[in-house]
Design a protein around this motif. Structure first.
Motif, PDB file in Angstrom:
ATOM      1  N   GLY A  61      54.556  41.606  34.976  1.00 38.57           N
ATOM      2  CA  GLY A  61      54.278  42.820  34.223  1.00 38.57           C
ATOM      3  C   GLY A  61      52.826  43.237  34.282  1.00 38.57           C
ATOM      4  O   GLY A  61      52.293  43.798  33.322  1.00 38.57           O
ATOM      5  N   LEU A  62      52.184  42.986  35.432  1.00 33.55           N
ATOM      6  CA  LEU A  62      50.766  43.253  35.594  1.00 33.55           C
ATOM      7  C   LEU A  62      50.533  44.383  36.591  1.00 33.55           C
ATOM      8  O   LEU A  62      51.343  44.615  37.492  1.00 33.55           O
ATOM      9  CB  LEU A  62      50.032  42.003  36.088  1.00 33.55           C
ATOM     10  CG  LEU A  62      50.089  40.771  35.182  1.00 33.55           C
ATOM     11  CD1 LEU A  62      49.449  39.586  35.886  1.00 33.55           C
ATOM     12  CD2 LEU A  62      49.391  41.047  33.857  1.00 33.55           C
ATOM     13  N   TYR A  63      49.399  45.038  36.459  1.00 33.95           N
ATOM     14  CA  TYR A  63      49.006  46.071  37.426  1.00 33.95           C
ATOM     15  C   TYR A  63      48.680  45.446  38.772  1.00 33.95           C
ATOM     16  O   TYR A  63      49.094  45.931  39.823  1.00 33.95           O
ATOM     17  CB  TYR A  63      47.803  46.831  36.875  1.00 33.95           C
ATOM     18  CG  TYR A  63      47.243  47.898  37.782  1.00 33.95           C
ATOM     19  CD1 TYR A  63      47.928  49.088  38.009  1.00 33.95           C
ATOM     20  CD2 TYR A  63      46.009  47.718  38.408  1.00 33.95           C
ATOM     21  CE1 TYR A  63      47.404  50.072  38.834  1.00 33.95           C
ATOM     22  CE2 TYR A  63      45.481  48.699  39.233  1.00 33.95           C
ATOM     23  CZ  TYR A  63      46.188  49.870  39.445  1.00 33.95           C
ATOM     24  OH  TYR A  63      45.668  50.840  40.271  1.00 33.95           O
ATOM     25  N   VAL A  64      47.918  44.328  38.766  1.00 30.80           N
ATOM     26  CA  VAL A  64      47.503  43.666  39.997  1.00 30.80           C
ATOM     27  C   VAL A  64      48.032  42.236  40.027  1.00 30.80           C
ATOM     28  O   VAL A  64      48.566  41.720  39.045  1.00 30.80           O
ATOM     29  CB  VAL A  64      45.966  43.671  40.142  1.00 30.80           C
ATOM     30  CG1 VAL A  64      45.442  45.088  40.292  1.00 30.80           C
ATOM     31  CG2 VAL A  64      45.299  42.981  38.948  1.00 30.80           C
ATOM     32  N   THR A  65      47.853  41.600  41.169  1.00 33.41           N
ATOM     33  CA  THR A  65      48.287  40.224  41.354  1.00 33.41           C
ATOM     34  C   THR A  65      47.516  39.293  40.419  1.00 33.41           C
ATOM     35  O   THR A  65      46.311  39.468  40.227  1.00 33.41           O
ATOM     36  CB  THR A  65      48.030  39.802  42.813  1.00 33.41           C
ATOM     37  OG1 THR A  65      48.729  40.701  43.681  1.00 33.41           O
ATOM     38  CG2 THR A  65      48.491  38.387  43.069  1.00 33.41           C
ATOM     39  N   PRO A  66      48.186  38.314  39.808  1.00 37.50           N
ATOM     40  CA  PRO A  66      47.468  37.384  38.918  1.00 37.50           C
ATOM     41  C   PRO A  66      46.287  36.729  39.626  1.00 37.50           C
ATOM     42  O   PRO A  66      46.394  36.289  40.777  1.00 37.50           O
ATOM     43  CB  PRO A  66      48.557  36.353  38.570  1.00 37.50           C
ATOM     44  CG  PRO A  66      49.846  37.067  38.751  1.00 37.50           C
ATOM     45  CD  PRO A  66      49.633  38.016  39.879  1.00 37.50           C
ATOM     46  N   GLN A  67      45.152  36.652  38.940  1.00 37.13           N
ATOM     47  CA  GLN A  67      43.957  36.076  39.545  1.00 37.13           C
ATOM     48  C   GLN A  67      44.131  34.597  39.868  1.00 37.13           C
ATOM     49  O   GLN A  67      43.452  34.071  40.756  1.00 37.13           O
ATOM     50  CB  GLN A  67      42.756  36.276  38.628  1.00 37.13           C
ATOM     51  CG  GLN A  67      42.256  37.708  38.598  1.00 37.13           C
ATOM     52  CD  GLN A  67      40.870  37.817  37.980  1.00 37.13           C
ATOM     53  OE1 GLN A  67      40.445  36.923  37.246  1.00 37.13           O
ATOM     54  NE2 GLN A  67      40.182  38.898  38.272  1.00 37.13           N
ATOM     55  N   ALA A  68      45.046  33.939  39.173  1.00 34.87           N
ATOM     56  CA  ALA A  68      45.298  32.531  39.479  1.00 34.87           C
ATOM     57  C   ALA A  68      45.857  32.361  40.884  1.00 34.87           C
ATOM     58  O   ALA A  68      45.725  31.289  41.490  1.00 34.87           O
ATOM     59  CB  ALA A  68      46.270  31.940  38.449  1.00 34.87           C
ATOM     60  N   VAL A  69      46.471  33.414  41.410  1.00 36.87           N
ATOM     61  CA  VAL A  69      47.049  33.373  42.751  1.00 36.87           C
ATOM     62  C   VAL A  69      46.018  33.789  43.804  1.00 36.87           C
ATOM     63  O   VAL A  69      45.925  33.196  44.876  1.00 36.87           O
ATOM     64  CB  VAL A  69      48.295  34.282  42.832  1.00 36.87           C
ATOM     65  CG1 VAL A  69      48.858  34.322  44.253  1.00 36.87           C
ATOM     66  CG2 VAL A  69      49.362  33.789  41.859  1.00 36.87           C
ATOM     67  N   ASP A  70      45.264  34.844  43.485  1.00 39.10           N
ATOM     68  CA  ASP A  70      44.217  35.303  44.395  1.00 39.10           C
ATOM     69  C   ASP A  70      43.090  35.911  43.567  1.00 39.10           C
ATOM     70  O   ASP A  70      43.131  37.075  43.189  1.00 39.10           O
ATOM     71  CB  ASP A  70      44.761  36.332  45.390  1.00 39.10           C
ATOM     72  CG  ASP A  70      43.776  36.632  46.522  1.00 39.10           C
ATOM     73  OD1 ASP A  70      42.564  36.431  46.319  1.00 39.10           O
ATOM     74  OD2 ASP A  70      44.221  37.068  47.597  1.00 39.10           O
ATOM     75  N   ALA A  71      42.087  35.117  43.279  1.00 41.86           N
ATOM     76  CA  ALA A  71      40.976  35.570  42.438  1.00 41.86           C
ATOM     77  C   ALA A  71      40.014  36.468  43.194  1.00 41.86           C
ATOM     78  O   ALA A  71      39.221  37.185  42.590  1.00 41.86           O
ATOM     79  CB  ALA A  71      40.217  34.367  41.881  1.00 41.86           C
ATOM     80  N   VAL A  72      40.079  36.449  44.524  1.00 47.29           N
ATOM     81  CA  VAL A  72      39.162  37.248  45.341  1.00 47.29           C
ATOM     82  C   VAL A  72      39.686  38.658  45.521  1.00 47.29           C
ATOM     83  O   VAL A  72      38.952  39.639  45.383  1.00 47.29           O
ATOM     84  CB  VAL A  72      38.943  36.572  46.718  1.00 47.29           C
ATOM     85  CG1 VAL A  72      38.043  37.437  47.597  1.00 47.29           C
ATOM     86  CG2 VAL A  72      38.356  35.182  46.542  1.00 47.29           C
ATOM     87  N   ASN A  73      40.970  38.779  45.837  1.00 44.00           N
ATOM     88  CA  ASN A  73      41.581  40.082  46.131  1.00 44.00           C
ATOM     89  C   ASN A  73      42.841  40.257  45.292  1.00 44.00           C
ATOM     90  O   ASN A  73      43.946  40.040  45.774  1.00 44.00           O
ATOM     91  CB  ASN A  73      41.932  40.192  47.621  1.00 44.00           C
ATOM     92  CG  ASN A  73      40.703  40.191  48.511  1.00 44.00           C
ATOM     93  OD1 ASN A  73      39.817  41.010  48.351  1.00 44.00           O
ATOM     94  ND2 ASN A  73      40.653  39.257  49.446  1.00 44.00           N
ATOM     95  N   SER A  74      42.664  40.650  44.042  1.00 45.63           N
ATOM     96  CA  SER A  74      43.835  40.786  43.173  1.00 45.63           C
ATOM     97  C   SER A  74      44.537  42.122  43.360  1.00 45.63           C
ATOM     98  O   SER A  74      45.721  42.244  43.040  1.00 45.63           O
ATOM     99  CB  SER A  74      43.427  40.622  41.702  1.00 45.63           C
ATOM    100  OG  SER A  74      42.480  41.612  41.337  1.00 45.63           O
ATOM    101  N   ASN A  75      43.833  43.143  43.860  1.00 41.80           N
ATOM    102  CA  ASN A  75      44.427  44.474  44.015  1.00 41.80           C
ATOM    103  C   ASN A  75      44.987  44.629  45.416  1.00 41.80           C
ATOM    104  O   ASN A  75      44.241  44.693  46.406  1.00 41.80           O
ATOM    105  CB  ASN A  75      43.387  45.563  43.730  1.00 41.80           C
ATOM    106  CG  ASN A  75      44.017  46.930  43.555  1.00 41.80           C
ATOM    107  OD1 ASN A  75      45.056  47.235  44.128  1.00 41.80           O
ATOM    108  ND2 ASN A  75      43.384  47.767  42.750  1.00 41.80           N
TER     109      ASN A  75
END
Length: 333
Positions: free
Chosen positions: A88-102
């Motif tokens: 339910g997030l706008y971008v990818t969870p930072q825990a998965v990709d903290a560098v490129n979440s969008n």
């Protein structure tokens, strides 16, 4: 290109994009609608996980295409970013990709990059040989529904107009009239705000692309989904892929976007000016609202416009953080 109409053959496939540390695959469902000889159109939705009405429009298009005569092929990915969608997030969870979440900042991706870049690179393989890209997005209820087209590309502009929204939006580098109809939008490619967006990657590859922004994120809006499928059918009709005349388009306003983003300098409670709304043409210095301290009631900032133009996005959210966007303004082209 020769056009031959045939009854659609529909297939689906699961495309593996990446693997999470647990061993779970990240995958997307790819729908393919094959007709006779003709162009290939790629359509996707939900790059951002809360933008649901593009997916709803694709479901409606699916039922239409199953009984249609089609010239060419439509490739559709209804949920691009399942990681954001499922949370339910706008971008990818930072825990998965903290560098490129969008997801929409890393096109065309990188097979040796971060998880998000690798995911996008797998999707780009579907896109790079197609003839047109339609990237469905959904804005907030306080955004003008519009379609963005590539600057300097006459075909992109034509398809954006045929989608049928009241407003068309292009980047500030665009000329009012593209010069030869074959431009690939390179003028915008070196502008930092547009780096990594799908429409920029498509422009570099010479693929006409449009980005419809339907209304109302986070919930299904039947009217928005209906406008979405009508717009998709219009575009496919304009391309000659469907045996149907595009529906009449409204009188349209073209806006030139120079990243007229207005943010806050202070955190607090934002009370918008009730006399200002999206679609209004405003002058520089127009008051958009005030940021107050919720504890002391101190006025921290009066947020005003820096330039004249048309407000196409205006937040109604109450709690804001310093630097957060509260409005976007574009000039009439």
């Amino acid at each position: 290109m020769s056009m031959e109409y045939e009854t659609v053959t529909h297939t689906t496939a699961e495309r593996r994009l990446a693997r999470l540390p647990s061993g779970t695959d990240v995958a997307v469902t790819v729908h393919r609608y094959d007709g006779g000889a003709g162009p290939t159109a790629y359509v996707q939705a939900a790059q951002h996980g809360i933008e649901l009405n593009g997916t709803a429009a694709l479901r409606r298009l699916h039922h239409h295409l199953l009984t249609a005569d089609l010239a060419g092929t439509v490739i559709a990915v209804p949920v691009v970013n399942s990681l954001a969608f499922d949370h339910g997030l706008y971008v990818t969870p930072q825990a998965v990709d903290a560098v490129n979440s969008n997801c929409n900042r890393v096109w065309p991706g990188d097979e040796a990059g971060t998880l998000q870049e690798r995911i996008v690179a797998q999707l780009w393989e579907l896109i790079e040989s197609t003839d047109v890209v339609i990237d469905l997005h959904t804005g907030t209820p306080d955004m003008l529904e519009h379609v963005r087209f590539q600057p300097g590309n006459r075909k992109s502009r034509t398809l954006a107009a045929m989608f049928g929204a009241d407003y068309l939006l292009t980047d500030a580098t665009s000329d009012d009239e593209p010069d030869d109809g074959t431009g690939d939008g390179d003028a915008a490619d070196d502008d930092e705000p547009y780096q990594g967006k799908l429409r920029t990657a498509a422009a570099r590859a010479g693929i006409p692309a449009i980005v419809p922004e339907l209304s109302n994120s986070r919930q299904i809006d039947h009217d928005a989904a209906h406008r979405g499928v009508r717009g998709l059918r219009n575009v496919l009709g304009e391309l000659g892929m469907l045996r149907e005349e595009p529906a009449p388009t409204p009188s349209q306003t073209i806006l030139r976007d120079d990243e007229g983003r207005i943010g806050t300098d202070a955190s607090g409670l934002f009370e918008p000016n009730p006399e200002v709304t999206v679609g209004d043409r405003v002058s520089a210095g127009t008051e958009l609202g005030t940021v107050y301290c919720p504890s002391t009631f101190e006025e921290r900032q009066c947020v005003t416009t820096t330039d004249a133009g048309v407000i196409y996005s205006l937040t109604r959210e109450s709690v804001v953080t310093a630097g957060e966007k509260v409005a976007c303004i574009a000039e009439r082209a």
